[in-house]
Design an enzyme around this catalytic site. Structure first.
Site, short mmCIF file in Angstrom:
data_model
loop_
_atom_site.label_atom_id
_atom_site.label_comp_id
_atom_site.label_asym_id
_atom_site.label_seq_id
_atom_site.Cartn_x
_atom_site.Cartn_y
_atom_site.Cartn_z
N TYR A 1 -34.93 20.13 -5.74
CA TYR A 1 -35.21 18.70 -5.75
C TYR A 1 -36.65 18.45 -6.23
O TYR A 1 -37.37 19.37 -6.60
CB TYR A 1 -34.92 18.10 -4.38
CG TYR A 1 -33.47 18.27 -3.99
CD1 TYR A 1 -32.45 17.93 -4.88
CD2 TYR A 1 -33.10 18.78 -2.75
CE1 TYR A 1 -31.12 18.10 -4.55
CE2 TYR A 1 -31.78 18.96 -2.41
CZ TYR A 1 -30.78 18.61 -3.31
OH TYR A 1 -29.46 18.79 -2.99
N ARG B 1 -40.31 22.51 3.62
CA ARG B 1 -39.17 23.38 3.33
C ARG B 1 -39.21 23.80 1.87
O ARG B 1 -39.27 22.95 0.98
CB ARG B 1 -37.84 22.69 3.62
CG ARG B 1 -36.65 23.64 3.39
CD ARG B 1 -35.33 23.09 3.83
NE ARG B 1 -34.56 24.13 4.52
CZ ARG B 1 -33.26 24.10 4.73
NH1 ARG B 1 -32.54 23.08 4.30
NH2 ARG B 1 -32.66 25.06 5.37
N ARG C 1 -29.02 23.37 -5.59
CA ARG C 1 -27.77 22.63 -5.41
C ARG C 1 -26.59 23.46 -5.88
O ARG C 1 -26.63 24.08 -6.94
CB ARG C 1 -27.86 21.32 -6.21
CG ARG C 1 -26.68 20.40 -6.03
CD ARG C 1 -26.87 19.13 -6.82
NE ARG C 1 -25.72 18.89 -7.67
CZ ARG C 1 -25.76 18.28 -8.83
NH1 ARG C 1 -26.91 17.88 -9.33
NH2 ARG C 1 -24.66 18.08 -9.53
N GLY D 1 -27.61 31.13 6.54
CA GLY D 1 -26.70 32.25 6.73
C GLY D 1 -26.77 32.91 8.09
O GLY D 1 -26.09 33.91 8.32
N ARG E 1 -24.66 24.53 9.55
CA ARG E 1 -23.20 24.51 9.75
C ARG E 1 -22.75 25.13 11.07
O ARG E 1 -21.78 24.64 11.66
CB ARG E 1 -22.51 25.19 8.56
CG ARG E 1 -22.59 24.37 7.27
CD ARG E 1 -22.05 25.16 6.09
NE ARG E 1 -22.86 26.33 5.82
CZ ARG E 1 -22.50 27.33 5.03
NH1 ARG E 1 -21.31 27.31 4.45
NH2 ARG E 1 -23.31 28.35 4.83
#
Length: 653
Positions: free
Chosen positions: A176, A219, A258, A292, A314
């Protein structure tokens, strides 16, 4: 035996400025898309409250844009520059703090990336270098325009902190805008911003003028490929320079851009795990490593190698109690993220999770699901007795788990010798082992809940007669595709089961997809290649390869297949086989050609499978999952939970 929480490094509190995190686990930035016209909704606040209550030390909210040029047509990104949405943002911040976590808002400018959604404004970047994910080159920001970007970050940070966030994180990764200024490849400027850290340093200084010494994280991501201009070597060079020029509160280091930064099932261990010590040596600020991480052992290793904090996104969507369970040494009970990149990457209408039926759309307490009622519900003596669940796939096991947690006695039957159904078969395919995590979790839960499991038995009407409530979760079976000829021909299901046995003597594999570009055909291709196939040809009547996959899964698949002996023949079908190959026909022009092959694998329609039995008087039978209509794991899990609720409700009426 699990280690007690006091023995775990992840349980130790951590001081970040004047704040204390209750442990070392961080829910890194992600978003719900429960946003209306750029403002978070009540459903969004409920999501963050539930996540924070699960025990994470710090929660970072994502999907927060700083300028109109990063607005998407559906406006499901939070528009942080707008003061009029402060009350909505405050509800989000309060939800996190009330749950006991430190609340941080991640701020992003997309730059040249559109997320594939299109924008109302032209994409911008450090230089006019086209993204490989976009059709056109961006507008290069002028010096004055770059300064306006600095001000946009300042205003958005001030709005976030005034709304109740403890601090902010600048998204300078994943390709980004801020990352585009950091990259050698995308920053070819010759003005002051040609110094790759200059813009980011100005942003940090501007935000410091508004929020003082509140936490301000950065980040960054190690981007793949030699030509990315922002690999691990670049980060270990740039981060010390940035920290010296404009000190930040912590560095959040991840990987990817992305379509690769959300890794699929093929990524089986944290990509940065072996680089933690190197990052620690290069970064003076507190170090947060992410991406991960799933296993407590990996988290503990990262902390042992020098990370101060470990982040995940996630896994908290799959189980918001991840932190609480990990800290208690109860890793076995954590509902696992499989890495499927399905529900969590669609945002239709909001983010969801294939394995977590409690992550629901706005207005619902669970993911909507209705079991199919077969016949009229009945009442009979003994209706409070045990429940029979026929089928031990994800739907049946989810149903049995939910029933057993209410104290209900339940027996699960399955004709197979092991649990998991089609999910277990799919999980044996190359690069798809994430599904086995769900199978193993559900199997362990059945054991811990003392559910009676009767494998190798397809029950008859006589076997099921004692049960007043029966739930059918018998799945679906793949139908063979009728192709005449002499070449050995198998369904994709059978091929996955026998691939290693067949390919050595049949090294030229032809796969006839059904045109929908889903995992059955793709897994057949990847399994054939993994087994050493010399040539693999995927034939599809559809207009492309892997068209049914999410953008992340498709991009990562194409990266894996680069250089493989694979040919894709689109807009084509197979009409017949011979002893030496297959006859192809173009679906548009009807032209026929021959293709050499030793074996043909077909992707056929999956058809519901229901046992042939007649319910007894007063017996209530419900069907769930693929035996209703073949669909995805998300449907199976949700319908399994819904069937359990229906059974319990029927008993209390």
């Amino acid at each position: 035996m699990p280690a007690p929480s006091s023995a775990l490094a992840l349980a130790a509190p951590f001081t970040l400025g004047e704040l204390t995190l209750r442990n070392r686990l961080v829910a890194t930035a992600h978003a719900t898309a429960a946003v209306d016209d750029g403002a978070p909704t009540g459903a969004d606040a409920a999501y963050w409250r539930r996540l924070a209550q699960g025990g994470a030390g710090m929660v970072i909210t994502g999907g927060t844009a700083v300028a109109p040029e990063s607005t998407l047509p559906r406006r499901y990104l939070t528009e942080a520059w707008r003061p009029e949405i402060k009350d909505a943002v405050r509800r989000r911040a309060e939800a996190i703090t009330e749950g006991g976590a430190v609340a941080v808002a991640q701020l992003v400018h997309l730059g040249r990336e559109t997320l594939g959604a299109g924008t109302y404004y032209p994409p911008v970047s450090a230089s006019a270098v086209r993204s490989p994910r976009e059709a056109t080159a961006p507008h290069p920001l002028s010096t004055d325009e770059a300064r306006r970007v600095v001000d946009a970050f300042r205003i958005s940070a001030a709005n976030s902190v005034h709304a109740g966030f403890h601090g902010v994180e600048l998204h300078a990764g994943h390709g980004y805008l801020l990352a585009q200024f950091l990259s050698r490849t995308t920053n070819t400027r010759d003005d002051a911003y040609g110094d790759r850290i200059a813009l980011l340093a100005e942003v940090i200084d501007a935000i410091r003028s508004e929020i003082g010494q509140l936490p301000l994280g950065v980040r960054v991501s190690a981007e793949p490929g030699d030509g990315s201009g922002l690999g691990l070597d670049d980060l270990t060079e740039l981060l010390p320079r940035l920290y010296e020029s404009a000190p930040f509160s912590y560095a959040n280091v991840t990987t990817g851009v992305r379509n690769t930064y959300v890794p699929g099932m093929a990524t089986t261990r944290p990509p940065l795990l072996d680089a933690v010590a190197r990052l620690r040596a290069a970064v003076e600020a507190p170090l947060l490593v992410s991406q991960g991480f799933r296993l407590v052992a990996d988290i503990e290793r990262a902390l042992g190698d020098g990370a101060d904090l470990v982040g995940m996104a996630r896994p908290f969507m799959a189980d918001p109690d991840f932190a609480r369970k990990a800290l208690a040494g109860d890793e076995r009970s954590i509902r696992p993220c499989t890495g499927c990149n399905e529900g969590c990457r669609t945002f239709e209408p909001t983010g969801s999770c294939s394995v977590n039926p409690e992550l629901a759309p706005p207005g619902a307490s669970t993911r909507p699901a209705v079991p199919l009622l077969l016949g009229r519900p009945g009442r009979r003596d003994g209706s409070g007795g045990p429940v029979a669940v026929v089928g031990a796939g994800p739907a049946g096991m989810e149903c049995a788990m939910a029933l057993a947690r209410t104290g209900q006695e339940v027996t699960v039957f399955d004709a197979a010798a092991d649990v998991g159904g089609q999910t277990r078969i799919a999980g044996r395919a190359a690069h798809r082992s994430g599904w086995l995590k769900l199978v193993d979790f559900q199997r362990a839960q059945l054991a811990d809940l003392c559910v009676e499991l009767r494998l190798g038995i397809e029950p008859s009407s006589v076997d099921l007669a004692p049960y007043a409530q029966v739930v059918l979760a018998t799945g679906a079976q793949e139908a063979p595709v009728p192709v005449l000829g002499d070449l050995p021909t198998l369904t994709s299901t059978d091929f996955l089961d026998r691939c290693a046995e067949l390919v050595p003597s049949a090294p030229r594999v032809a796969v006839l997809d059904d045109g929908f570009g889903w995992w059955q055909g793709i897994s057949a291709v990847e399994c054939a290649l993994a087994a050493g196939a010399r040539e693999v040809t995927l034939i599809t009547p559809g207009n492309g390869f892997a068209t049914g996959l999410s953008a992340e899964n498709r991009t990562q698949l194409m990266n894996r297949l680069t250089g493989a002996p694979l040919q894709v023949v689109a807009l084509t079908t197979v009409t017949a086989t011979t002893t030496g190959g297959v006859r192809l026909r173009g679906v548009l022009d009807g032209r026929e050609t021959d293709l050499g092959a030793d074996i043909l694998v077909t992707v056929g329609e999956r058809r519901p499978h229901r046992p042939d039995f007649t319910p007894t008087d007063g017996q209530t039978v419900r069907a769930i999952g693929d035996c209703v209509v073949p669909r995805r794991v998300a449907h199976a899990v949700a319908e399994g939970r819904a069937a359990a609720h229906a059974v319990v409700a029927a008993r209390t009426q």
